[in-house]
Design a protein around this motif. Structure first.
Motif, PDB file in Angstrom:
ATOM      1  N   VAL A   1       9.378  26.610  36.421  1.00 24.02           N
ATOM      2  CA  VAL A   1      10.545  26.086  37.134  1.00 24.02           C
ATOM      3  C   VAL A   1      11.091  24.858  36.415  1.00 24.02           C
ATOM      4  O   VAL A   1      12.028  24.228  36.869  1.00 24.02           O
ATOM      5  CB  VAL A   1      10.215  25.738  38.606  1.00 24.02           C
ATOM      6  CG1 VAL A   1       9.905  26.990  39.390  1.00 24.02           C
ATOM      7  CG2 VAL A   1       9.063  24.738  38.694  1.00 24.02           C
ATOM      8  N   GLY A   2      10.496  24.545  35.270  1.00 23.69           N
ATOM      9  CA  GLY A   2      10.937  23.405  34.484  1.00 23.69           C
ATOM     10  C   GLY A   2      10.136  22.156  34.815  1.00 23.69           C
ATOM     11  O   GLY A   2      10.011  21.781  35.980  1.00 23.69           O
ATOM     12  N   VAL A   3       9.577  21.544  33.804  1.00 21.80           N
ATOM     13  CA  VAL A   3       8.808  20.321  33.965  1.00 21.80           C
ATOM     14  C   VAL A   3       9.431  19.255  33.074  1.00 21.80           C
ATOM     15  O   VAL A   3       9.822  19.530  31.941  1.00 21.80           O
ATOM     16  CB  VAL A   3       7.328  20.544  33.586  1.00 21.80           C
ATOM     17  CG1 VAL A   3       6.516  19.289  33.816  1.00 21.80           C
ATOM     18  CG2 VAL A   3       6.745  21.692  34.393  1.00 21.80           C
ATOM     19  N   ALA A   4       9.486  18.038  33.590  1.00 17.05           N
ATOM     20  CA  ALA A   4      10.217  16.983  32.901  1.00 17.05           C
ATOM     21  C   ALA A   4       9.671  16.675  31.518  1.00 17.05           C
ATOM     22  O   ALA A   4      10.398  16.149  30.668  1.00 17.05           O
ATOM     23  CB  ALA A   4      10.238  15.715  33.759  1.00 17.05           C
ATOM     24  N   VAL A   5       8.390  16.981  31.264  1.00 15.60           N
ATOM     25  CA  VAL A   5       7.860  16.715  29.926  1.00 15.60           C
ATOM     26  C   VAL A   5       8.599  17.532  28.868  1.00 15.60           C
ATOM     27  O   VAL A   5       8.652  17.133  27.696  1.00 15.60           O
ATOM     28  CB  VAL A   5       6.349  16.989  29.839  1.00 15.60           C
ATOM     29  CG1 VAL A   5       5.577  16.074  30.772  1.00 15.60           C
ATOM     30  CG2 VAL A   5       6.011  18.449  30.099  1.00 15.60           C
ATOM     31  N   GLN A   6       9.185  18.655  29.267  1.00 13.93           N
ATOM     32  CA  GLN A   6       9.969  19.443  28.319  1.00 13.93           C
ATOM     33  C   GLN A   6      11.216  18.674  27.891  1.00 13.93           C
ATOM     34  O   GLN A   6      11.622  18.733  26.719  1.00 13.93           O
ATOM     35  CB  GLN A   6      10.355  20.782  28.943  1.00 13.93           C
ATOM     36  CG  GLN A   6       9.175  21.666  29.316  1.00 13.93           C
ATOM     37  CD  GLN A   6       9.576  22.799  30.238  1.00 13.93           C
ATOM     38  OE1 GLN A   6       8.896  23.090  31.220  1.00 13.93           O
ATOM     39  NE2 GLN A   6      10.678  23.434  29.949  1.00 13.93           N
ATOM     40  N   ASP A   7      11.851  17.970  28.821  1.00 14.12           N
ATOM     41  CA  ASP A   7      13.010  17.145  28.477  1.00 14.12           C
ATOM     42  C   ASP A   7      12.590  15.995  27.570  1.00 14.12           C
ATOM     43  O   ASP A   7      13.283  15.666  26.595  1.00 14.12           O
ATOM     44  CB  ASP A   7      13.665  16.590  29.749  1.00 14.12           C
ATOM     45  CG  ASP A   7      14.129  17.682  30.683  1.00 14.12           C
ATOM     46  OD1 ASP A   7      14.810  18.609  30.213  1.00 14.12           O
ATOM     47  OD2 ASP A   7      13.818  17.605  31.878  1.00 14.12           O
ATOM     48  N   TRP A   8      11.454  15.373  27.897  1.00  6.81           N
ATOM     49  CA  TRP A   8      10.919  14.313  27.048  1.00  6.81           C
ATOM     50  C   TRP A   8      10.705  14.839  25.632  1.00  6.81           C
ATOM     51  O   TRP A   8      10.992  14.147  24.647  1.00  6.81           O
ATOM     52  CB  TRP A   8       9.604  13.796  27.637  1.00  6.81           C
ATOM     53  CG  TRP A   8       8.976  12.683  26.861  1.00  6.81           C
ATOM     54  CD1 TRP A   8       9.150  11.342  27.028  1.00  6.81           C
ATOM     55  CD2 TRP A   8       8.045  12.831  25.772  1.00  6.81           C
ATOM     56  NE1 TRP A   8       8.400  10.629  26.123  1.00  6.81           N
ATOM     57  CE2 TRP A   8       7.709  11.523  25.333  1.00  6.81           C
ATOM     58  CE3 TRP A   8       7.473  13.924  25.126  1.00  6.81           C
ATOM     59  CZ2 TRP A   8       6.831  11.289  24.279  1.00  6.81           C
ATOM     60  CZ3 TRP A   8       6.589  13.689  24.073  1.00  6.81           C
ATOM     61  CH2 TRP A   8       6.275  12.395  23.670  1.00  6.81           C
TER      62      TRP A   8
END
Length: 316
Positions: A293-300
């Motif tokens: 569902v998307g985890v913020a570490v991917q944006d990081w």
């Protein structure tokens, strides 16, 4: 003291600065770091029944922070995702911002590439992508970054939309055969890797439509009422997730399976843990599923790739 600087990368600049292979590598590292407790990451804030998303994350060792804010409108607005992704460093005064829709497409593709690299057959040759929106091209780019795929099928509600998606990406892969389809069930038959990037509220195909040993990335659904496979089917696969807390709160497939008593949330395994231990091998008889569902570490990870690649201090 260095002067305060704010540097902005629009969609085109971000795409030019960071290649997909690098993003795949950084996302892989970030997921392992998440498993090892290297990040401080709260459950994302989704006000307005999911119409807005705010996803912050702090990398503890480097004292860096990434925050993404998005509006998500899948009722006809183009693009469906719009927002900003920012990067902050405790030890400097520089601030880096990027187009969040582009960054989301890149990191969402990248996590599918990471999962496919770990879980799909080493000789996987056929990819099917269900969904032809803004997320679809990067699913193709990421999987082709980790597997020597020779054929790609894009399935959508209409053949025209699938053809439009293919037109956006086919020129990058002249040796790959692309096919458009308006029949998801037919499109997954024989596929080694399937990536689903839709806001569907009903299953797109059943487990019986898949070949033994196929790998599925379920990426599009991110709210409890959404699902791209049935909960019952997902529970019968070798299942990995990006974050247990997030998927048990937000992923319709997981919530359905847990509520029906078909899945024990305590037995869910994260992709990061599998990457860290390296104890996963491909079973040609078992279907694997990665639910994200998307985890913020991917944006990081996208921003880490950006600041590591580009001279953002402007000294060039």
């Amino acid at each position: 003291m260095a002067p305060s600087r704010t540097i902005w990368f629009d969609a085109e600049q971000l795409r030019a600065a960071v290649d997909m292979g690098t993003v795949v590598d950084r996302v892989r590292e970030a997921l392992i770091g998440l498993h090892r407790g290297e990040f401080e990451i709260p459950l994302r804030f989704a006000p307005g029944e999911g119409n807005f998303l705010v996803m912050p994350v702090r990398h503890i060792a480097s004292e860096t922070l990434a925050v993404k804010s998005l509006s998500a409108n899948f009722t006809g607005r183009r693009p469906a995702l719009s927002g900003t992704l920012t990067w902050e460093e405790w030890h400097t005064e520089r601030h880096v911002g990027a187009d969040a829709a582009e960054a989301t497409a890149m990191r969402t593709g990248a996590v599918s590439g990471v999962a496919a690299d770990l879980l799909a057959a080493p000789d996987a040759d056929a990819l099917t992508v269900i969904g032809a929106g803004g997320q679809a091209p990067d699913q193709i780019r990421a999987v082709l970054a980790v597997r020597a795929v020779s054929s790609v099928t894009v399935a959508s509600l209409t053949r025209e939309s699938a053809e439009a998606c293919i037109a956006r990406v086919a020129g990058e892969f002249p040796d790959v055969r692309f096919t458009a389809s308006d029949d998801p069930r037919a499109a997954v038959a024989g596929a080694d890797i399937i990536c689903c990037v839709t806001p569907s509220t009903g299953e797109l195909f059943s487990l019986g439509d898949l070949k033994p040993g196929a790998h599925v990335n379920l990426i599009g659904s991110y709210r409890p009422e959404m699902r791209e496979m049935s909960g019952s089917d997902v529970a019968r696969t070798v299942l990995f997730v990006d974050d247990v807390e997030a998927v048990t709160a937000e992923a319709g497939e997981i919530i359905e399976a847990v509520e029906n008593g078909e899945l024990d949330p305590g037995e869910l395994r994260t992709l990061g843990s599998a990457l860290a231990t390296g104890d996963v091998s491909h079973d040609p008889e078992r279907i694997t599923v990665f639910k994200s569902v998307g985890v913020a570490v991917q944006d990081w990870a996208v921003m880490r790739a950006l600041v590591d690649t580009v001279d953002i201090d402007g000294s060039d």
